[in-house]
Design a protein around this motif. Structure first.
Motif, short mmCIF file in Angstrom:
data_model
loop_
_atom_site.label_atom_id
_atom_site.label_comp_id
_atom_site.label_asym_id
_atom_site.label_seq_id
_atom_site.Cartn_x
_atom_site.Cartn_y
_atom_site.Cartn_z
N ALA A 31 0.83 -1.20 0.00
CA ALA A 31 0.00 0.00 0.00
C ALA A 31 0.87 1.25 0.00
CB ALA A 31 -0.94 0.00 1.21
N TRP A 32 1.84 1.32 0.91
CA TRP A 32 2.68 2.51 1.01
C TRP A 32 3.49 2.72 -0.27
CZ3 TRP A 32 2.74 7.03 2.58
CH2 TRP A 32 3.91 7.80 2.66
N VAL A 35 1.21 4.26 -2.86
CA VAL A 35 0.94 5.67 -2.52
C VAL A 35 2.16 6.53 -2.86
CG1 VAL A 35 0.49 7.28 -0.63
CG2 VAL A 35 -0.80 5.14 -0.79
N LEU A 42 -4.68 6.52 -0.50
CA LEU A 42 -4.87 5.82 0.77
C LEU A 42 -6.00 6.50 1.52
CD1 LEU A 42 -3.90 3.64 2.78
CD2 LEU A 42 -2.32 5.36 3.69
N ASP A 44 -8.19 6.45 4.90
CA ASP A 44 -8.26 5.99 6.28
C ASP A 44 -9.72 6.00 6.68
OD1 ASP A 44 -8.04 5.60 9.04
OD2 ASP A 44 -6.29 6.92 9.21
N SER A 60 -2.79 10.38 3.54
CA SER A 60 -4.09 9.69 3.59
C SER A 60 -5.21 10.71 3.63
CB SER A 60 -4.17 8.76 4.79
OG SER A 60 -4.12 9.48 6.00
N LEU A 92 -7.10 2.48 -1.67
CA LEU A 92 -6.65 1.54 -0.65
C LEU A 92 -7.26 1.96 0.68
CD1 LEU A 92 -2.88 1.53 -1.67
CD2 LEU A 92 -4.72 0.06 -2.53
N LEU A 94 -7.87 1.66 4.72
CA LEU A 94 -7.13 1.29 5.92
C LEU A 94 -7.96 1.55 7.17
CD1 LEU A 94 -4.13 0.67 7.11
CD2 LEU A 94 -4.06 3.15 7.40
N SER A 101 -12.13 -2.01 7.20
CA SER A 101 -11.76 -1.60 5.84
C SER A 101 -12.15 -2.66 4.81
CB SER A 101 -10.27 -1.25 5.75
OG SER A 101 -9.47 -2.27 6.28
N VAL A 119 -6.47 -2.76 2.99
CA VAL A 119 -5.09 -2.87 3.45
C VAL A 119 -5.08 -3.87 4.61
CG1 VAL A 119 -3.07 -1.70 4.40
CG2 VAL A 119 -4.52 -0.52 2.72
N TRP A 139 0.46 -1.40 10.09
CA TRP A 139 1.20 -0.30 9.48
C TRP A 139 2.33 0.18 10.38
CZ3 TRP A 139 0.04 2.08 4.71
CH2 TRP A 139 0.69 3.28 4.47
#
Length: 149
Positions: A31-32, A35, A42, A44, A60, A92, A94, A101, A119, A139
């Motif tokens: 995911a990171w 991004v 991303l 949240d 995010s 994505l 999270l 999610s 995620v 994470w």
């Protein structure tokens, strides 16, 4: 949770993460990477309280799946998501442990988002045997960037 394996849409350039096909899930590192490459947004989906007191991944956007300490389901989740991202964006989602999610990803996919992913492990991961989060997955555990508000 999604049953689909992680499958690439196209061959990535050297050093890039493959973009998976929807529906599915990615781990926090994937995911990171997406991004950072500017290939994904991303989102949240944790509550404002979780973000404030636990931490926030950089870059995010916030669209809560539920609100408050009682986790009251946000009836406007899809509308709020549509206001922040396009239905064709690589999105994505999270949460704390990857459970909310996953539900949010299913809802978004049913609403026409074509590239939406959960995620896995979330921001803090599942509880360990001592009922503590962040000790074996998530994470933050993986050392990915985050900030405190």
């Amino acid at each position: 949770m999604f049953d689909s394996p992680l499958t690439a849409l196209s061959e990535p350039a050297q050093g890039e993460t493959a973009i998976p096909m929807s529906p599915g899930a990615v781990n926090p590192d994937e995911a990171w990477s997406l991004v950072q490459q500017g290939k994904a947004v991303l989102v949240d989906v944790r509550t404002a309280e979780e973000r404030k007191f636990v931490g926030i991944p950089p870059r995010s956007v916030h669209v809560p799946w539920a609100t408050g300490i009682d986790l009251v389901r946000n009836p406007h989740f899809v509308r709020d998501l549509e206001a922040k991202v396009k239905k064709t964006d690589l999105v994505l989602l999270l949460c704390r442990s990857g459970k909310r999610s996953a539900l949010a990803a299913q809802k978004a996919s049913a609403a026409g988002f074509t590239r939406v992913y959960n995620v896995l492990e979330g921001f803090e991961g599942d509880l360990n045997d001592d009922s503590r989060r962040g000790t074996f997955e998530g994470w933050r555990f993986r050392g990915l960037p985050w900030v405190q508000e």
